[in-house]
Motif scaffolding. Structure first.
Motif, mmCIF file in Angstrom:
data_model
loop_
_atom_site.group_PDB
_atom_site.id
_atom_site.type_symbol
_atom_site.label_atom_id
_atom_site.label_comp_id
_atom_site.label_asym_id
_atom_site.label_seq_id
_atom_site.Cartn_x
_atom_site.Cartn_y
_atom_site.Cartn_z
ATOM 1 N N ARG A 307 0.863 -1.172 0.000
ATOM 2 C CA ARG A 307 0.000 0.000 0.000
ATOM 3 C C ARG A 307 0.906 1.231 0.000
ATOM 4 O O ARG A 307 1.817 1.338 0.821
ATOM 5 C CB ARG A 307 -0.906 0.005 1.228
ATOM 6 N N ILE A 308 0.620 2.145 -0.927
ATOM 7 C CA ILE A 308 1.473 3.322 -1.112
ATOM 8 C C ILE A 308 0.688 4.568 -0.741
ATOM 9 O O ILE A 308 -0.461 4.743 -1.157
ATOM 10 C CB ILE A 308 1.978 3.406 -2.565
ATOM 11 N N THR A 309 1.317 5.435 0.036
ATOM 12 C CA THR A 309 0.709 6.700 0.435
ATOM 13 C C THR A 309 1.593 7.841 -0.051
ATOM 14 O O THR A 309 2.790 7.886 0.275
ATOM 15 C CB THR A 309 0.566 6.783 1.969
ATOM 16 N N VAL A 314 -3.841 7.575 -0.316
ATOM 17 C CA VAL A 314 -3.536 6.148 -0.175
ATOM 18 C C VAL A 314 -3.953 5.389 -1.424
ATOM 19 O O VAL A 314 -5.044 5.593 -1.971
ATOM 20 C CB VAL A 314 -4.260 5.563 1.063
ATOM 21 N N PHE A 315 -3.062 4.475 -1.875
ATOM 22 C CA PHE A 315 -3.348 3.577 -2.995
ATOM 23 C C PHE A 315 -3.221 2.140 -2.476
ATOM 24 O O PHE A 315 -2.154 1.742 -1.995
ATOM 25 C CB PHE A 315 -2.358 3.805 -4.147
ATOM 26 N N ASP A 316 -4.302 1.380 -2.582
ATOM 27 C CA ASP A 316 -4.280 -0.004 -2.108
ATOM 28 C C ASP A 316 -3.529 -0.931 -3.049
ATOM 29 O O ASP A 316 -3.232 -2.075 -2.705
ATOM 30 C CB ASP A 316 -5.708 -0.512 -1.899
ATOM 31 N N ARG A 317 -3.253 -0.461 -4.241
ATOM 32 C CA ARG A 317 -2.435 -1.237 -5.170
ATOM 33 C C ARG A 317 -1.399 -0.295 -5.797
ATOM 34 O O ARG A 317 -1.563 0.924 -5.787
ATOM 35 C CB ARG A 317 -3.290 -1.874 -6.271
ATOM 36 N N ILE A 318 -0.360 -0.892 -6.333
ATOM 37 C CA ILE A 318 0.722 -0.082 -6.901
ATOM 38 C C ILE A 318 0.250 0.546 -8.205
ATOM 39 O O ILE A 318 -0.109 -0.165 -9.154
ATOM 40 C CB ILE A 318 1.971 -0.943 -7.156
ATOM 41 N N PRO A 319 0.205 1.884 -8.318
ATOM 42 C CA PRO A 319 -0.228 2.512 -9.574
ATOM 43 C C PRO A 319 0.813 2.313 -10.669
ATOM 44 O O PRO A 319 2.022 2.307 -10.413
ATOM 45 C CB PRO A 319 -0.366 3.987 -9.187
ATOM 46 N N ASP A 320 0.330 2.151 -11.916
ATOM 47 C CA ASP A 320 1.258 1.983 -13.034
ATOM 48 C C ASP A 320 2.114 3.230 -13.219
ATOM 49 O O ASP A 320 3.305 3.156 -13.471
ATOM 50 C CB ASP A 320 0.470 1.686 -14.319
ATOM 51 N N VAL A 333 5.595 3.525 1.996
ATOM 52 C CA VAL A 333 5.319 2.208 1.417
ATOM 53 C C VAL A 333 5.125 1.225 2.557
ATOM 54 O O VAL A 333 5.993 1.093 3.436
ATOM 55 C CB VAL A 333 6.478 1.741 0.495
ATOM 56 N N GLU A 334 3.983 0.526 2.551
ATOM 57 C CA GLU A 334 3.650 -0.440 3.596
ATOM 58 C C GLU A 334 3.230 -1.758 2.969
ATOM 59 O O GLU A 334 2.680 -1.785 1.868
ATOM 60 C CB GLU A 334 2.496 0.081 4.463
ATOM 61 N N SER A 335 3.498 -2.839 3.678
ATOM 62 C CA SER A 335 3.060 -4.158 3.240
ATOM 63 C C SER A 335 2.945 -5.052 4.469
ATOM 64 O O SER A 335 3.772 -4.959 5.395
ATOM 65 C CB SER A 335 4.045 -4.769 2.240
#
Length: 567
Positions: A307-309, A314-320, A333-335
């Protein structure tokens, strides 16, 4: 050797000067004008209106001056070079005109044929050199245009909204390393400063320059003479108690209008109008193009649940791809099952950035920690965890989180002590355990000595100063007695001093020298003790407890013996 040192010092001076003399982009402003004065000949601004027309540019400059910077585009950089070359050409042309007049005046002088020929050759040579410099100047100007053509085309495409293909070497990496040099043109970044470093100082062009217009050569000449790079012009239109303020930014050299901002507000609230205009004008001044972020999360297992902030978004998936405005942004960056990684970075200077985060797995478990010299007390770890130790339970169990531990060991709180007995209360000790020493199920030992370190340092300092003062006080006596001994000894060799007098002064000098030597040794010892006391403020470092099993066995045997006695 002296010559080498002199050259080295000169080089270091110029190097330090080059680093300290940072270039700045100077922003100036004029006193704003009223639009009604052009449309209505009967309109005459009041004294309050006139003050507002002076106050608004000052307030706008104050808002913009707070740590602002500008990314110089290729077109502006090219205009600077061309303007400098044009100034040199004008100077060369004036020199050429002077030399032509000097050569033509030779025919009017009463010179012999030989002198006339020699003077004519000298002037022709000077004219030839100046013409050569002008040709070189023109060639250099054309070379600068050709060199800047790709960047100018690129800027035009970006301004038109066209997609630009990524160039090799344009990506920038961090987490955990900081990239490599970029092959493309590195943008020039300059800090924005205010004209005369005073927001109240407005630029006053001549009436002729104002009549010619902001984009005229005459106005540009006056702006360049004032060393102004950016110029704010403003027009105020009054509608009762409200006003519309339009501010335009012109950049010199080149006299290019970069943008305009219009704001409507109450005339009685000029600060609000100025803040809104400055906020809208800042991106135009910064001239920072948007940048695109791409993300690469390692290991792949962490990327699946990453998860990227970005600045709280916040984005629950990695944006292209993730476009953002150039500037300082914070990325987290969290996981699940992995440690977090975060950074705040100024994304400016490249079109694309690759955010590469290698997340280490979360470390879980616990380790045992005990004092080298057993005392009852409490271990505090990183300010969030506590574990008491007693004679019955001599070791503390602390959890592992994959990071080093900075903690504090505190003795039990003293009871029935008033505030006046504060110095009698027990003290504690800091300790530090590096990450490489912490292992799940490990046993560590720390030599944390509990005493008042500030009082100990103060005590050692007083002792050191006392010993040093005694040493200094003994020196005059030593110099006096030893000096007299040398004089008496010299007199004895010349035959006018007695042996008894020399022997007496020798005895006195030896006594003083002995006292000074002893005091010197004591001063040195006290200095070492003071430095050692000062060094004791550092946290005690944790070490592997090699005698843990032996200590545990003896402790268990003691408990068993106590149990048998109790039975």
């Amino acid at each position: 050797m002296k010559k080498f040192i002199s050259i080295l010092l000169t080089f270091l001076f110029f190097l330090a000067f080059s680093f300290s003399a940072e270039s700045s982009w100077v922003l100036g402003a004029e006193q704003f004008r009223f639009n009604q004065a052009k449309r209505n000949s009967q309109f005459s601004p009041s004294s309050v209106d006139s003050e507002i027309s002076k106050l608004l540019p000052q307030l706008i400059l104050e808002q913009i001056a707070q740590r602002a910077s500008r990314q110089i585009p290729a077109s502006e950089e090219l205009n600077r070079k061309l303007d400098s070359l044009q100034t040199d050409r004008i100077s060369l042309l004036l020199q050429l005109s002077k030399e032509y007049k000097t050569r033509d005046a030779l025919v009017l002088q009463n010179l012999s044929a030989r002198k006339f020929k020699s003077a004519l050759e000298d002037e022709s040579e000077k004219i030839s050199e100046i013409e050569k410099k002008i040709d070189e100047n023109l060639a250099l100007a054309e070379a600068e245009r050709v060199k800047a053509a790709p960047d100018l085309e690129r800027e035009e495409k970006i301004a038109a909204g066209e997609k630009i293909e990524e160039r090799p070497g344009e990506k920038f990496h961090f987490f955990p390393f900081f990239g490599r040099p970029d092959e493309k043109r590195q943008p020039l970044i300059e800090e924005i400063s205010i004209y005369k470093n005073d927001s109240s100082a407005v630029f006053m062009p001549t009436e002729e320059a104002l009549a010619a217009g902001y984009e005229s050569r005459l106005f540009e000449k006056e702006i360049s003479a004032a060393k102004i790079n950016g110029f704010l012009s403003g027009v105020i239109t009054v509608f009762g108690e409200y006003a519309s303020v339009s501010v335009s930014l012109y950049v010199y050299p080149g006299a290019k209008k970069y943008g305009s901002v219009t704001e409507v507000g109450l005339l009685g609230q000029p600060l609000v109008i100025a803040r809104n205009i400055a906020r809208a004008m800042t991106p135009i001044l910064a001239n920072s193009l948007p940048v695109e972020l791409n993300f690469e999360i390692l290991p792949k297992e962490a990327a699946r649940t990453a998860r990227i902030t970005v600045d709280g978004l916040v984005f629950d998936r990695i944006p292209d791809h993730f476009p953002i405005d150039a500037g300082i942004h914070t990325i987290l960056v969290e996981s699940s099952g992995y440690e977090k990684a975060s950074i705040s970075y100024q994304f400016r200077g490249n079109d694309h950035y690759l955010v590469k985060a290698d997340l280490p797995p979360l470390a879980k478990g616990s380790f045992d920690l005990r004092l080298k010299k057993m005392k009852d007390g409490i271990f505090y770890a990183d300010g969030i965890e506590m574990a008491p130790v007693t004679e019955e339970k001599p070791s503390a169990r602390l959890s592992i989180n994959g990071k080093s531990v900075l903690g504090y060991f505190s003795l039990p709180a003293a009871e029935n002590l008033s505030d006046s007995d504060e110095e009698k209360k027990p003290d504690g000790a800091f300790f530090y355990i590096p990450n490489d020493k912490i292992k799940n199920g490990g046993h560590l030992l720390v030599n944390a000595k509990t005493f008042d370190r500030a009082a100990n340092i103060d005590k050692r300092r007083r002792s050191m100063y006392t010993a040093y003062s005694a040493l200094i006080c003994s020196l005059p006596f030593t110099f006096y007695t030893y000096g007299n001994f040398l004089v008496e000894n010299q007199g004895l060799s010349l035959g006018y001093k007695s042996y008894a007098d020399v022997k007496e002064w020798q005895k006195k000098s030896y006594v003083c020298l002995g006292i000074t030597s002893v005091l010197g040794v004591i001063s040195t010892i006290e200095l070492i003790r003071y430095l050692y006391a000062a060094n004791q403020v550092l946290p005690a470092s944790g070490k592997t407890d090699k005698k843990w099993q032996q200590y545990q066995n003896s402790d268990e045997a003691k408990k068993s013996a106590d149990s048998e006695i109790a039975q």
